[in-house]
Design a protein around this motif. Sequence first.
Motif, mmCIF file in Angstrom:
data_model
loop_
_atom_site.group_PDB
_atom_site.id
_atom_site.type_symbol
_atom_site.label_atom_id
_atom_site.label_comp_id
_atom_site.label_asym_id
_atom_site.label_seq_id
_atom_site.Cartn_x
_atom_site.Cartn_y
_atom_site.Cartn_z
ATOM 1 N N PRO A 68 -20.633 76.241 14.367
ATOM 2 C CA PRO A 68 -19.538 75.766 13.517
ATOM 3 C C PRO A 68 -19.901 75.906 12.032
ATOM 4 O O PRO A 68 -21.085 75.818 11.674
ATOM 5 N N PHE A 69 -18.877 76.070 11.205
ATOM 6 C CA PHE A 69 -19.113 76.346 9.785
ATOM 7 C C PHE A 69 -20.018 75.312 9.097
ATOM 8 O O PHE A 69 -20.966 75.701 8.406
ATOM 9 N N PRO A 70 -19.759 74.006 9.259
ATOM 10 C CA PRO A 70 -20.600 73.038 8.526
ATOM 11 C C PRO A 70 -22.078 73.171 8.870
ATOM 12 O O PRO A 70 -22.940 73.101 7.999
ATOM 13 N N ILE A 71 -22.368 73.425 10.148
ATOM 14 C CA ILE A 71 -23.768 73.541 10.545
ATOM 15 C C ILE A 71 -24.371 74.828 9.989
ATOM 16 O O ILE A 71 -25.491 74.841 9.472
ATOM 17 N N ALA A 72 -23.586 75.918 10.054
ATOM 18 C CA ALA A 72 -24.053 77.187 9.492
ATOM 19 C C ALA A 72 -24.315 77.035 8.001
ATOM 20 O O ALA A 72 -25.294 77.567 7.453
ATOM 21 N N LEU A 73 -23.438 76.287 7.331
ATOM 22 C CA LEU A 73 -23.571 76.073 5.893
ATOM 23 C C LEU A 73 -24.888 75.361 5.577
ATOM 24 O O LEU A 73 -25.637 75.763 4.675
ATOM 25 N N ILE A 74 -25.167 74.326 6.360
ATOM 26 C CA ILE A 74 -26.424 73.597 6.153
ATOM 27 C C ILE A 74 -27.616 74.502 6.424
ATOM 28 O O ILE A 74 -28.608 74.496 5.695
ATOM 29 N N GLY A 75 -27.476 75.352 7.462
ATOM 30 C CA GLY A 75 -28.539 76.310 7.748
ATOM 31 C C GLY A 75 -28.768 77.265 6.594
ATOM 32 O O GLY A 75 -29.912 77.566 6.234
ATOM 33 N N GLY A 76 -27.674 77.746 6.004
ATOM 34 C CA GLY A 76 -27.786 78.650 4.852
ATOM 35 C C GLY A 76 -28.485 77.974 3.688
ATOM 36 O O GLY A 76 -29.339 78.570 3.021
ATOM 37 N N MET A 77 -28.109 76.704 3.448
ATOM 38 C CA MET A 77 -28.761 75.962 2.368
ATOM 39 C C MET A 77 -30.246 75.823 2.631
ATOM 40 O O MET A 77 -31.073 75.982 1.732
ATOM 41 N N ALA A 78 -30.587 75.514 3.878
ATOM 42 C CA ALA A 78 -31.999 75.340 4.234
ATOM 43 C C ALA A 78 -32.765 76.631 4.005
ATOM 44 O O ALA A 78 -33.898 76.621 3.506
ATOM 45 N N ALA A 79 -32.136 77.767 4.359
ATOM 46 C CA ALA A 79 -32.808 79.056 4.164
ATOM 47 C C ALA A 79 -33.074 79.303 2.686
ATOM 48 O O ALA A 79 -34.167 79.737 2.295
ATOM 49 N N ALA A 80 -32.067 78.997 1.853
ATOM 50 C CA ALA A 80 -32.249 79.180 0.409
ATOM 51 C C ALA A 80 -33.358 78.266 -0.100
ATOM 52 O O ALA A 80 -34.199 78.670 -0.923
ATOM 53 N N GLY A 81 -33.372 77.031 0.403
ATOM 54 C CA GLY A 81 -34.411 76.092 -0.016
ATOM 55 C C GLY A 81 -35.797 76.566 0.395
ATOM 56 O O GLY A 81 -36.754 76.441 -0.364
ATOM 57 N N LEU A 82 -35.884 77.149 1.596
ATOM 58 C CA LEU A 82 -37.169 77.649 2.084
ATOM 59 C C LEU A 82 -37.666 78.797 1.202
ATOM 60 O O LEU A 82 -38.848 78.852 0.834
ATOM 61 N N GLY A 83 -36.731 79.706 0.866
ATOM 62 C CA GLY A 83 -37.093 80.801 -0.043
ATOM 63 C C GLY A 83 -37.625 80.251 -1.361
ATOM 64 O O GLY A 83 -38.626 80.731 -1.904
ATOM 65 N N ALA A 84 -36.953 79.222 -1.865
ATOM 66 C CA ALA A 84 -37.365 78.612 -3.131
ATOM 67 C C ALA A 84 -38.749 77.992 -3.006
ATOM 68 O O ALA A 84 -39.570 78.068 -3.921
ATOM 69 N N LEU A 85 -39.015 77.405 -1.851
ATOM 70 C CA LEU A 85 -40.303 76.755 -1.633
ATOM 71 C C LEU A 85 -41.439 77.779 -1.683
ATOM 72 O O LEU A 85 -42.480 77.553 -2.302
ATOM 73 N N ILE A 86 -41.193 78.926 -1.037
ATOM 74 C CA ILE A 86 -42.233 79.958 -1.006
ATOM 75 C C ILE A 86 -42.534 80.461 -2.416
ATOM 76 O O ILE A 86 -43.687 80.545 -2.839
ATOM 77 N N VAL A 87 -41.468 80.764 -3.164
ATOM 78 C CA VAL A 87 -41.664 81.266 -4.525
ATOM 79 C C VAL A 87 -42.225 80.165 -5.419
ATOM 80 O O VAL A 87 -43.153 80.380 -6.209
ATOM 81 N N GLY A 88 -41.654 78.968 -5.278
ATOM 82 C CA GLY A 88 -42.059 77.866 -6.149
ATOM 83 C C GLY A 88 -43.518 77.491 -5.954
ATOM 84 O O GLY A 88 -44.245 77.263 -6.921
ATOM 85 N N LEU A 89 -43.967 77.441 -4.708
ATOM 86 C CA LEU A 89 -45.365 77.090 -4.444
ATOM 87 C C LEU A 89 -46.304 78.100 -5.086
ATOM 88 O O LEU A 89 -47.357 77.745 -5.598
ATOM 89 N N ALA A 90 -45.899 79.372 -5.073
ATOM 90 C CA ALA A 90 -46.762 80.399 -5.658
ATOM 91 C C ALA A 90 -46.771 80.302 -7.172
ATOM 92 O O ALA A 90 -47.822 80.419 -7.800
ATOM 93 N N ALA A 91 -45.606 80.101 -7.769
ATOM 94 C CA ALA A 91 -45.502 80.303 -9.214
ATOM 95 C C ALA A 91 -45.570 79.024 -10.035
ATOM 96 O O ALA A 91 -45.940 79.064 -11.194
#
Lengths: 314, 302, 243
Positions: A68-91
């Motif tokens: 369902p859209f709301p769950i997919a939306l939360i998943g998308g947000m989580a993916a973006a947050g994870l990407g940010a975590l990887i870059v943020g931890l490095a930099a």
Amino acid sequence: MTGILLYLVFFLIVTLIYSIVVMGLNLQWGYTGLFNAGVVAFYAIGAYGTAVLMGPDRSTLIGGFGLPFPIALIGGMAAAGLGALIVGLAALRLRDDYLAIATFGIAISVQLVALNFEGLTGGAQGLIGLPRPLFSMFDSPNGFNLFYLGFVACMAALVYLALQTALGSPWGRLLKAVREDETAAASLGKNPAMVRLQAFVLGCTLMGLAGGLYVGFIGFVSPLDFLPILTFQIWAMLIVGGSGNTKGAFVGAFAVWGLWSVSGMAVSKLLPVQFQSQGGAIQTMLIGLLIVLTLLFRPRGLIGESETISRHAN
Amino acid sequence: MLFQVLADGILTGSIIALGAIGLTLTMSVLRFPNFAHAELITFGAYIALAVLGLTGAFMGPLAPLSFGLPLILATVVAMAATAVLALLIDRLVYRKLRARSKKMTVVFGSFGVSLLVRMSILLVFGGAATYYSTALQRAIRVGGLFRVMPDQVFTLGLTIIIVVGLHLFLKFTRLGLAMRAYAENPQLVGIYGYDSERVLRWTWIIGAALAALAGVLYGLTVQIRPEIGFHLLLPLFAAAIMGGVGNVHGAVLGGLIVGLAESLSIYLIPPGYKMAVPFLLLLLILYLRPTGLFGSAKGAVR
Amino acid sequence: MSMPLLTASDLVGGYRPGLPILHGAGIQVSAGEFVALIGPNGAGKSTLMKAIAGIVPIWSGQVELAGRVVTNTPPHRLAEAELAFVPQTNNVFTSLTIDENLRLGAAALSRGQAGQALARSYEAFPDLTRFRNVPARALSGGQRQMLAVARALLTSPKLLMLDEPSAGLSPLMVSDVFSRLKALVHDGVAILMVEQNVKAAFSVADRAYVLTEGRNRLDGTPEHLSAMDEIVELYLGGGGRKH
């Protein structure tokens, strides 16, 4: 409804979605002083993440979970947050400027994945025919658009209120402390790198949310929606609205997206076909000029400035 | 096959190295990562093309190279023009933004500048790829292992000469000493009796001239496109950070590593992802050795 | 007294606009004179020196050096005007070797003059010769101070300004540095020195200025000042605050 009204609804939906991205960026730059040169990457991760999670099952593709859209939306947000975590931890442990370089890098890499990882992203074609939330409830696409405008407006208002609350909380004051004087903040027993990482990841998660909302609206994703210029457009929106001023996000998104759309129409109407690509270059130059001139002459933003002046006058 | 890949990697790496030297110098002396540095590379490549178009190839190529005196002259003009552009940008934009309390404002400004420069080039020269010369070159076979173009050998040789020259410059000239000193403590340079404005000026001139040269060499061995700089930006930053910001030799080694990694990556990942290799290297270096492979001192030019 | 070499009068200035640190301070140094600048923390002693050296902006007032007005002159031009300044901290380039520090310090001289100046410098500071190709970061605090002074003397200045040359040095090193300074004055170099260690300063200076809150409070010879209750109480161990 007339054509112009229809276009207005479309325009407002996109403006509101961008204003959420601007609010995320404002949390990073305006309140914490973090330079994110890869806004488009986190927006795209949110969009593709949402698309993959809610898309219908297709034999050629990974994903198609049909969530369902709301769950997919939360998943998308989580993916973006994870990407940010990887870059943020490095930099973020190091110099501020490394974050700028690393985020620039993730923007390029995400674009490559979008274009090349056909099994996941559909490649250059993108993912089409995605379900739009509650679309079947409406007799016409126009009805859906109006509904979606209301939905996006609610989401933007929610993000706005949540950010205002967060910034007014002790955590918000901590952000300010870290930005103003890192050593002083550290001496209070707070780890400045951790605080900055939180602000960065949260900001990128909001960008991911906006990306997901965009997919829910248009019902497809393609790499063409996530060109590097988007990062600069968002930055222009931020400084036009005035950084460190959450309300300015709406004004900035409206003004810059308006300017972009009008200049785009002017280019396609006025310029002969063979000069269309030059027209695009002129549009991009306008964004560059807007950034440089605002930084030079109205450093508090086009809107923020007048507020500060009136505050001094009181 | 492997030898060919290695040779290609070293040649790409030498161009990245040239660009990264300029970037690492400006980054340590001027104390901000100039995202418009890559556009100086593009600018240099196109100015040389324009000068070549104006003068025409009034002399034949210097065999076995694909170019002759006209391109060499055009390169010199391009280096000078790019230096002027860099000084102009500094005067009009960066100087004012550097004074701001928010340190990253000038980085932000450099993004705006890079858009303006890149799009101006696109407007003037169009978006299509071009070449300095369409003449075919005969490749040199090296021991049956791999083939190189004479222009590529020239590029590699020139890079080596410039690295050695720059090393001597930084070690033995007053200006070179002052540049290293400025990277450590800008205020003290004036107290030592050296004009710090002069240091800034020459840092821009040297960085821009090297960028222009890298642009011409890229145009010579690959092709000329408005996106040259944009595509080189990430490899340059990866090379500069890997070598330790301010470390000229480090930047060269970093450039070679990035070039080799890019070309060796075909064994591991589909070629479509080649452009992401510098980013992965960058992440790796930031996680493992954030001060660079060669342990540079903070911001010091060495 | 001969014509003053340095005259700074009514200086108002500071790092940030609207926040003056100097409120009209002034100072005079004659050729070949050894002058100390003392006062409590935050009195503006270092700021006054940096203002004269062209590092802190002067908003009003005037600095005159050997008859020339040099208010707000950039530091590298002052070096040409035969003024040398040694800051309190970070006064050498640690990433450069001793030799490179000295070569850069002599950059204002012609090549021939620079060579001679370097040779003189190594002669006067034999310790530095041993370490000439060592990065300055490897030096001890005292050796760094020596290098900083040696660098400042390369251009044969008429006026040498030192900001707390004794900071962080052992008592033995302090007396070594001060006797070298005394010898310089003997050779005709005028010295203006900020010093927290008032006893040590009085032992070498010809005259001293006492600064408080960015203004001149007292001045005179060490004998004259040592006789004043205020000075004894605050600076000479009469039970007052010690820095």
